[in-house]
Design an enzyme around this catalytic site. Structure first.
Site, PDB file in Angstrom:
ATOM      1  N   HIS B  12       0.874  -1.189   0.000  1.00 28.03           N
ATOM      2  CA  HIS B  12       0.000   0.000   0.000  1.00 28.03           C
ATOM      3  C   HIS B  12       0.899   1.223   0.000  1.00 28.03           C
ATOM      4  O   HIS B  12       1.412   1.640   1.047  1.00 28.03           O
ATOM      5  CB  HIS B  12      -0.924   0.004   1.223  1.00 28.03           C
ATOM      6  CG  HIS B  12      -1.957   1.082   1.168  1.00 28.03           C
ATOM      7  ND1 HIS B  12      -3.305   0.828   1.265  1.00 28.03           N
ATOM      8  CD2 HIS B  12      -1.852   2.428   1.007  1.00 28.03           C
ATOM      9  CE1 HIS B  12      -3.977   1.966   1.175  1.00 28.03           C
ATOM     10  NE2 HIS B  12      -3.113   2.950   1.033  1.00 28.03           N
ATOM     11  N   HIS B  14       1.701   5.281  -1.643  1.00 24.50           N
ATOM     12  CA  HIS B  14       1.355   6.476  -2.421  1.00 24.50           C
ATOM     13  C   HIS B  14       2.633   7.051  -3.021  1.00 24.50           C
ATOM     14  O   HIS B  14       3.518   7.485  -2.289  1.00 24.50           O
ATOM     15  CB  HIS B  14       0.678   7.527  -1.528  1.00 24.50           C
ATOM     16  CG  HIS B  14      -0.631   7.055  -0.984  1.00 24.50           C
ATOM     17  ND1 HIS B  14      -1.804   7.191  -1.680  1.00 24.50           N
ATOM     18  CD2 HIS B  14      -0.946   6.418   0.170  1.00 24.50           C
ATOM     19  CE1 HIS B  14      -2.794   6.656  -0.973  1.00 24.50           C
ATOM     20  NE2 HIS B  14      -2.305   6.178   0.154  1.00 24.50           N
ATOM     21  N   ARG B  16       2.336   9.400  -5.520  1.00 20.38           N
ATOM     22  CA  ARG B  16       1.984  10.731  -6.040  1.00 20.38           C
ATOM     23  C   ARG B  16       2.396  10.873  -7.510  1.00 20.38           C
ATOM     24  O   ARG B  16       2.538   9.906  -8.223  1.00 20.38           O
ATOM     25  CB  ARG B  16       2.599  11.857  -5.183  1.00 20.38           C
ATOM     26  CG  ARG B  16       2.390  11.705  -3.681  1.00 20.38           C
ATOM     27  CD  ARG B  16       0.957  11.717  -3.255  1.00 20.38           C
ATOM     28  NE  ARG B  16       0.800  11.858  -1.807  1.00 20.38           N
ATOM     29  CZ  ARG B  16      -0.275  11.477  -1.133  1.00 20.38           C
ATOM     30  NH1 ARG B  16      -1.292  10.897  -1.740  1.00 20.38           N
ATOM     31  NH2 ARG B  16      -0.353  11.656   0.165  1.00 20.38           N
ATOM     32  N   LYS B  95      -8.903  -0.235  -6.150  1.00 24.26           N
ATOM     33  CA  LYS B  95      -8.987   0.371  -4.820  1.00 24.26           C
ATOM     34  C   LYS B  95     -10.265   1.162  -4.687  1.00 24.26           C
ATOM     35  O   LYS B  95     -10.538   2.064  -5.493  1.00 24.26           O
ATOM     36  CB  LYS B  95      -7.777   1.312  -4.614  1.00 24.26           C
ATOM     37  CG  LYS B  95      -7.816   2.166  -3.343  1.00 24.26           C
ATOM     38  CD  LYS B  95      -7.477   1.378  -2.091  1.00 24.26           C
ATOM     39  CE  LYS B  95      -7.580   2.244  -0.840  1.00 24.26           C
ATOM     40  NZ  LYS B  95      -6.494   3.206  -0.684  1.00 24.26           N
ATOM     41  N   HIS B 134     -10.471   1.306   1.399  1.00 22.97           N
ATOM     42  CA  HIS B 134     -10.228   2.231   2.513  1.00 22.97           C
ATOM     43  C   HIS B 134     -11.502   2.190   3.347  1.00 22.97           C
ATOM     44  O   HIS B 134     -12.477   2.851   3.018  1.00 22.97           O
ATOM     45  CB  HIS B 134      -9.955   3.649   1.992  1.00 22.97           C
ATOM     46  CG  HIS B 134      -9.684   4.626   3.107  1.00 22.97           C
ATOM     47  ND1 HIS B 134      -8.562   5.412   3.155  1.00 22.97           N
ATOM     48  CD2 HIS B 134     -10.395   4.929   4.225  1.00 22.97           C
ATOM     49  CE1 HIS B 134      -8.589   6.159   4.254  1.00 22.97           C
ATOM     50  NE2 HIS B 134      -9.701   5.889   4.915  1.00 22.97           N
ATOM     51  N   HIS B 168      -4.774  -0.689   5.497  1.00 23.03           N
ATOM     52  CA  HIS B 168      -4.256   0.049   6.669  1.00 23.03           C
ATOM     53  C   HIS B 168      -5.202  -0.040   7.867  1.00 23.03           C
ATOM     54  O   HIS B 168      -5.698   0.968   8.341  1.00 23.03           O
ATOM     55  CB  HIS B 168      -3.967   1.512   6.317  1.00 23.03           C
ATOM     56  CG  HIS B 168      -5.011   2.200   5.487  1.00 23.03           C
ATOM     57  ND1 HIS B 168      -6.340   2.268   5.858  1.00 23.03           N
ATOM     58  CD2 HIS B 168      -4.914   2.846   4.302  1.00 23.03           C
ATOM     59  CE1 HIS B 168      -7.011   2.929   4.945  1.00 23.03           C
ATOM     60  NE2 HIS B 168      -6.170   3.284   3.977  1.00 23.03           N
ATOM     61  N   ASP B 240       1.353   2.536   3.491  1.00 19.05           N
ATOM     62  CA  ASP B 240       0.519   3.729   3.331  1.00 19.05           C
ATOM     63  C   ASP B 240       1.391   4.981   3.429  1.00 19.05           C
ATOM     64  O   ASP B 240       0.920   6.030   3.849  1.00 19.05           O
ATOM     65  CB  ASP B 240      -0.627   3.770   4.343  1.00 19.05           C
ATOM     66  CG  ASP B 240      -1.695   4.779   3.962  1.00 19.05           C
ATOM     67  OD1 ASP B 240      -1.730   5.225   2.793  1.00 19.05           O
ATOM     68  OD2 ASP B 240      -2.500   5.159   4.841  1.00 19.05           O
ATOM     69  N   ALA B 256      -3.462  14.745   5.775  1.00 18.65           N
ATOM     70  CA  ALA B 256      -3.300  13.459   6.452  1.00 18.65           C
ATOM     71  C   ALA B 256      -2.278  12.604   5.724  1.00 18.65           C
ATOM     72  O   ALA B 256      -2.335  12.472   4.499  1.00 18.65           O
ATOM     73  CB  ALA B 256      -4.648  12.743   6.512  1.00 18.65           C
TER      74      ALA B 256
END
Lengths: 336, 336
Positions: B12, B14, B16, B95, B134, B168, B240, B256
C-alpha cells in the site's frame, strides 16, 4: 433581537504575562466584569508577593475597562497554614495541576497521594478557599478525564466542606459526577460546547482547536450542552482561553490551547440562541459563579444583538482566535 | 546482528505524481522489490491508458533500482465488464474509496449500496481482481473503521470468491473480522504498529503523525501488533507511506499522511527485533503478499544490520519522514 447580560464572568482564564498579557488582558476586560486568572506562569504564582505583582501587571494591561482579575495560587503541597492565612485575602482559589499535564504545569502535583495533599486541603477547607483542579491522569488522551473522576470523588469525600471545581470538563463522566457530591462544581469552556475530536482531527488537522483536555466524543459534548444550556446550578462558564503566539500553534509540537476570550460571549449567545436557551445564559455566564464563589463583581451590562459579526483572523498579528475569519450570528453592541 | 529479507513488498504505497513522484519513487525502489501503488491522483487513475502512463512515469522516476510498481485502478461502479477485461492485465487490484474520506478521494463511492457496486464486484470476482478498500464511514473519527466492519462483512459474504483487502487497518475490530471471513485480508502500516492517538495529540500536537485512518487506542495497537508480529497469514505490510510537502503538513488544515517509505524496513526490523519476532518479518513483509496476490516479484535481497541509523530530518528539502532526526536501531547495508 437583543440580549442583555448582567456582569459576565469568565471563571477560567489564561492571561499569560509580558507582551501576551498586554494583548489579551484588554480583550477580556472589555466584555467581562471579572475573571478567575490561572497561575501557571513561568515560574508559577506561588507567593503572596507574586500574586500582588501579577494582579498589578494585569491591572496595568487591562486598560480603562472595569474588570476584576480574581487571582489564584498554584497548588503546592508544602504551603504552610500561616502562608495560606496570609495569602487568603489576595486570592479567590488555588489551582491544582497534575505535574506535566498541560502548559507550564511541570511544577504540579505528581501522583495523588491524599496524605500528602491533606494538610493544605484541610486548611483551605477551614479558610473557605475553593480548590480548582485540572483533572486529568497521564493515561490515554481520550480517557484521562474519566480516569480522574475517582480522584475527584476521593477529594470530595475527604473534604466535604471544600468547594472543588472540576475545571474545563469535557466528558459525560465528569457531568455525572457533578450530582453525586454536593461540593463538586465545574467550569465548561466555549470550545468544548462546540467541538468534538472530529473538529480537531476528523478532517484536516486543526491546530487552533487543539487543547487540553482534548475535545472528546459527540456524546460527551451532548452531556456538556445539557448542563450548560439547562443552567445547571453547579456549572459555570470558564473559557480556558489560552493564547499562544501563532508560530507556537502552527508548527510541529503545536501548543495546547484555544483562544476564545474576545468572542466568548458572542459565541455563547449564538449557541444558546440556536438551542432556544438564551434565557439560561445569564446563569451560566454569571449568576452561578457569583453564588458558588460568593463574589460581588462590579456591575457591567453587556448588550449583544443578533447581527453577523466577523471574527478577526488574528489579534495584534500574534494570536489566532477560534472562529478566525468566520462570521458569528451575534455581536456585542455595548459593554458598560 | 544481521537480517536478510527476501524480496520485500510494500502492499500500500502512495507515490503521487510530478515532482513528488521524482522524490519518493527512488526511495521505495531502493529497498523494496515491488509495491502496490495507489490510484488517488488528481484526477484519479480510471482508464487503462492512465494506468500505463502512470506506470511509465513511475518507471522513469524510480531510477536504476529493480522495482515493480503493481498498479491499481480507482474503483468506479460504472466500469463495464469489457473495460475490466481490457484493464485486468495492467493492474493488480482495484482500490475503493468512500467519497471524501481521505486525500484525493472526492470521486469515490458515496454510500455502500451493494446493488450499485455488485455488477463491478461480480466481474472482479470472476476475473480474479482483488478489491482493496479504505474502510471508513463518515462517522466520529475514532469509530469510523469499526463502523465500517459490517460493510466489509456484507461484501465478503456477497462475493465469497473476491479477495477483499482491508487496507491500513487500525482497530481490534478489523483484526477480529480477519478470521471470520476466508476472503478478508488486511494491510498494516508501520506507523500504526508504533503509535496511538497519544503520539499524535496526547502531548503537543504532532502533524507529521496525523493520518487517515487516525491512530487509535492502545488496545487497538496491541491487536495489530499481535497479528503482524505473529505472522498471521492474512496480514501484509502496506506502508501507506503518504508524502506531502512540508508546508502542507506544518500548517492549519494539515494534510493526512505519514511518510515512511525510506525507513520502513529499518523501522520494522527494530519493532520485530524489540518484540523478539524477527523470524516473522519475512512473512509480514513479503511472503504473505506473494501468496495472497499470487505474484512473483523480482528477487531482491535486502540486508539490514543492528546498528544505529539516523533518519534524515527531511528528504530533498520537501518531505519530512516519520522519526525525522531520530535514530533507529537497524540500518540497511545492502539491497540487490
Amino acid at each position: 433581537m437583543v440580549l442583555s447580560l448582567d456582569t459576565p464572568l469568565d471563571m477560567h482564564l489564561h492571561l499569560r504575562d509580558g507582551e501576551m498579557l498586554e494583548i489579551v488582558a484588554p480583550l477580556s476586560a472589555e466584555t467581562f466584569s471579572g475573571a478567575l486568572v490561572m497561575p501557571n506562569l513561568v515560574p508559577p504564582v506561588t507567593t503572596a508577593q507574586m500574586v500582588r505583582d501579577y494582579r498589578e501587571r494585569i491591572a496595568k494591561a487591562q486598560g480603562a475597562h472595569r474588570f476584576v482579575p480574581y487571582m489564584t495560587l498554584f497548588f503546592r503541597s508544602d504551603y504552610t497554614p500561616e502562608f495560606l492565612e496570609e495569602v487568603r485575602d489576595e486570592i479567590l482559589a488555588i489551582k491544582l495541576y497534575p505535574a506535566g499535564i498541560t502548559t507550564n504545569s511541570e511544577g504540579g502535583v505528581s501522583g495523588f497521594d491524599l496524605e500528602e495533599l491533606a494538610p493544605v486541603l484541610g486548611v483551605m477547607s477551614d479558610l473557605g478557599i475553593p480548590l480548582c483542579v485540572h483533572g486529568e491522569t497521564n493515561g490515554f488522551v481520550m480517557d484521562r478525564e474519566a480516569e480522574f473522576i475517582p480522584i475527584y470523588e476521593r477529594l470530595a469525600q475527604a473534604f466535604p466542606d471544600l468547594k472543588i471545581v472540576m475545571e474545563h470538563i469535557t466528558t459525560k463522566e465528569a457531568v455525572a459526577a457533578l450530582d453525586r457530591y454536593e461540593n463538586l462544581y465545574a467550569t465548561i469552556t466555549l470550545h468544548h460546547l462546540y467541538i468534538t475530536l472530529d473538529d480537531v482531527a476528523g478532517g484536516l488537522l486543526q491546530p487552533h482547536l487543539f487543547c487540553k483536555p482534548i475535545a472528546k466524543r459527540p456524546e460527551d459534548r451532548t452531556a456538556l450542552l445539557n448542563v450548560a444550556l439547562g443552567a445547571h446550578p453547579k456549572v459555570m462558564f470558564g473559557s480556558d482561553s489560552a493564547p499562544h503566539p501563532r508560530e507556537a500553534k502552527e508548527a510541529p509540537g503545536c501548543a495546547a490551547g484555544v483562544f476564545t476570550a474576545p468572542l466568548a460571549l458572542q459565541g455563547l449567545a449564538q449557541l444558546f440562541d440556536r438551542h432556544g436557551a438564551l434565557a439560561n445564559l445569564q446563569a451560566f455566564v454569571s449568576d452561578n459563579a457569583r453564588r458558588i464563589y460568593g463574589i460581588t463583581p462590579p456591575d457591567k451590562e453587556v448588550v449583544l444583538e443578533k447581527s453577523p459579526w466577523l471574527v478577526p483572523e488574528i489579534y495584534e498579528g500574534t494570536v489566532v482566535p477560534m472562529f478566525a475569519g468566520q462570521s458569528l450570528e451575534w455581536r456585542v453592541v455595548s459593554a458598560k
